[in-house]
Design a protein around this motif. Structure first.
Motif, PDB file in Angstrom:
ATOM      1  N   TYR A  32       0.787  -1.220  -0.105  1.00  0.00           N
ATOM      2  CA  TYR A  32      -0.081  -0.058   0.003  1.00  0.00           C
ATOM      3  C   TYR A  32       1.148   1.282   0.074  1.00  0.00           C
ATOM      4  N   ILE A  33       1.979   1.177   0.687  1.00  0.00           N
ATOM      5  CA  ILE A  33       2.843   2.331   1.048  1.00  0.00           C
ATOM      6  C   ILE A  33       3.725   2.401  -0.435  1.00  0.00           C
ATOM      7  N   GLY A  34       4.167   1.421  -1.100  1.00  0.00           N
ATOM      8  CA  GLY A  34       4.681   1.472  -2.485  1.00  0.00           C
ATOM      9  C   GLY A  34       3.663   2.192  -3.441  1.00  0.00           C
ATOM     10  N   ASP A  35       2.557   1.813  -3.440  1.00  0.00           N
ATOM     11  CA  ASP A  35       1.524   2.352  -4.413  1.00  0.00           C
ATOM     12  C   ASP A  35       1.382   3.888  -4.200  1.00  0.00           C
ATOM     13  N   LEU A  36       1.441   4.140  -2.761  1.00  0.00           N
ATOM     14  CA  LEU A  36       1.270   5.843  -2.687  1.00  0.00           C
ATOM     15  C   LEU A  36       2.302   6.584  -3.231  1.00  0.00           C
ATOM     16  N   SER A  37       3.535   5.781  -3.132  1.00  0.00           N
ATOM     17  CA  SER A  37       4.900   6.748  -3.532  1.00  0.00           C
ATOM     18  C   SER A  37       4.705   6.859  -5.129  1.00  0.00           C
ATOM     19  N   GLY A  38       3.999   5.883  -5.895  1.00  0.00           N
ATOM     20  CA  GLY A  38       3.947   6.332  -7.270  1.00  0.00           C
ATOM     21  C   GLY A  38       2.900   7.378  -7.276  1.00  0.00           C
ATOM     22  N   GLN A  39       1.828   7.415  -6.745  1.00  0.00           N
ATOM     23  CA  GLN A  39       0.872   8.669  -6.673  1.00  0.00           C
ATOM     24  C   GLN A  39       1.679   9.963  -6.442  1.00  0.00           C
ATOM     25  N   ILE A  40       2.348   9.996  -5.311  1.00  0.00           N
ATOM     26  CA  ILE A  40       3.036  11.248  -4.933  1.00  0.00           C
ATOM     27  C   ILE A  40       3.993  11.509  -5.998  1.00  0.00           C
ATOM     28  N   ASN A  41       4.708  10.868  -6.905  1.00  0.00           N
ATOM     29  CA  ASN A  41       5.506  11.218  -7.900  1.00  0.00           C
ATOM     30  C   ASN A  41       4.731  11.508  -9.351  1.00  0.00           C
ATOM     31  N   SER A  42       3.522  12.018  -8.982  1.00  0.00           N
ATOM     32  CA  SER A  42       2.631  12.265 -10.102  1.00  0.00           C
ATOM     33  C   SER A  42       2.986  13.571 -10.847  1.00  0.00           C
ATOM     34  N   LYS A  43       2.504  13.746 -12.188  1.00  0.00           N
ATOM     35  CA  LYS A  43       2.585  14.965 -12.946  1.00  0.00           C
ATOM     36  C   LYS A  43       2.429  16.055 -12.219  1.00  0.00           C
ATOM     37  N   GLU A  44       1.450  16.299 -11.445  1.00  0.00           N
ATOM     38  CA  GLU A  44       1.036  17.698 -10.879  1.00  0.00           C
ATOM     39  C   GLU A  44       2.012  18.029  -9.542  1.00  0.00           C
ATOM     40  N   VAL A  45       2.606  17.075  -8.807  1.00  0.00           N
ATOM     41  CA  VAL A  45       3.720  17.223  -8.191  1.00  0.00           C
ATOM     42  C   VAL A  45       4.926  17.826  -8.856  1.00  0.00           C
ATOM     43  N   ASN A  46       5.320  17.141  -9.982  1.00  0.00           N
ATOM     44  CA  ASN A  46       6.591  17.725 -10.604  1.00  0.00           C
ATOM     45  C   ASN A  46       6.124  18.929 -11.147  1.00  0.00           C
ATOM     46  N   GLU A  47       5.006  19.202 -11.680  1.00  0.00           N
ATOM     47  CA  GLU A  47       5.028  20.711 -12.257  1.00  0.00           C
ATOM     48  C   GLU A  47       4.884  21.659 -10.738  1.00  0.00           C
ATOM     49  N   PHE A  48       4.523  21.159  -9.687  1.00  0.00           N
ATOM     50  CA  PHE A  48       4.505  22.064  -8.447  1.00  0.00           C
ATOM     51  C   PHE A  48       6.095  22.414  -8.214  1.00  0.00           C
ATOM     52  N   LYS A  49       6.822  21.314  -8.169  1.00  0.00           N
ATOM     53  CA  LYS A  49       8.108  21.508  -7.997  1.00  0.00           C
ATOM     54  C   LYS A  49       8.870  22.387  -9.028  1.00  0.00           C
ATOM     55  N   LEU A  55      10.337  29.953  -8.846  1.00  0.00           N
ATOM     56  CA  LEU A  55      10.243  31.064  -8.009  1.00  0.00           C
ATOM     57  C   LEU A  55      11.696  31.292  -7.183  1.00  0.00           C
ATOM     58  N   GLY A  56      12.173  29.954  -6.943  1.00  0.00           N
ATOM     59  CA  GLY A  56      13.370  30.292  -6.403  1.00  0.00           C
ATOM     60  C   GLY A  56      14.526  30.959  -7.111  1.00  0.00           C
ATOM     61  N   THR A  57      14.489  31.210  -8.481  1.00  0.00           N
ATOM     62  CA  THR A  57      15.453  31.921  -9.217  1.00  0.00           C
ATOM     63  C   THR A  57      15.385  33.305  -8.913  1.00  0.00           C
ATOM     64  N   TYR A  58      14.146  33.790  -8.446  1.00  0.00           N
ATOM     65  CA  TYR A  58      13.989  35.267  -7.793  1.00  0.00           C
ATOM     66  C   TYR A  58      14.610  35.676  -6.673  1.00  0.00           C
ATOM     67  N   PHE A  59      14.817  34.475  -5.815  1.00  0.00           N
ATOM     68  CA  PHE A  59      15.391  34.914  -4.619  1.00  0.00           C
ATOM     69  C   PHE A  59      16.696  34.510  -4.407  1.00  0.00           C
ATOM     70  N   LYS A  60      17.616  34.242  -5.393  1.00  0.00           N
ATOM     71  CA  LYS A  60      18.888  34.100  -5.453  1.00  0.00           C
ATOM     72  C   LYS A  60      19.712  35.164  -5.381  1.00  0.00           C
TER      73      LYS A  60
END
Length: 60
Positions: A32-49, A55-60
């Protein structure tokens, strides 16, 4: 008839059954935990990252 020997054998069988159930529960929880890790690495999370990196480039 040795009732102490029978009681000991029954306890061993009982504890063995409990151990099997616990091991099955751990195995299922692990999957179950292994299946959740696949969902966490989804497209939406990558886009958020990526947006955070932009945004981090503005604060360097």
């Amino acid at each position: 008839m040795d009732s102490k020997g029978q009681a000991s054998a029954e306890f061993i069988l009982l504890f063995g059954g409990i151990i099997v159930v616990v091991l099955l529960a751990i195995y299922m929880y692990n999957r179950y935990i292994g299946d959740l890790s696949g969902q966490i690495n989804s497209k939406e999370v990558n886009e958020f990252k990526n947006q955070l990196n932009v945004l981090g480039t503005y604060f360097k």
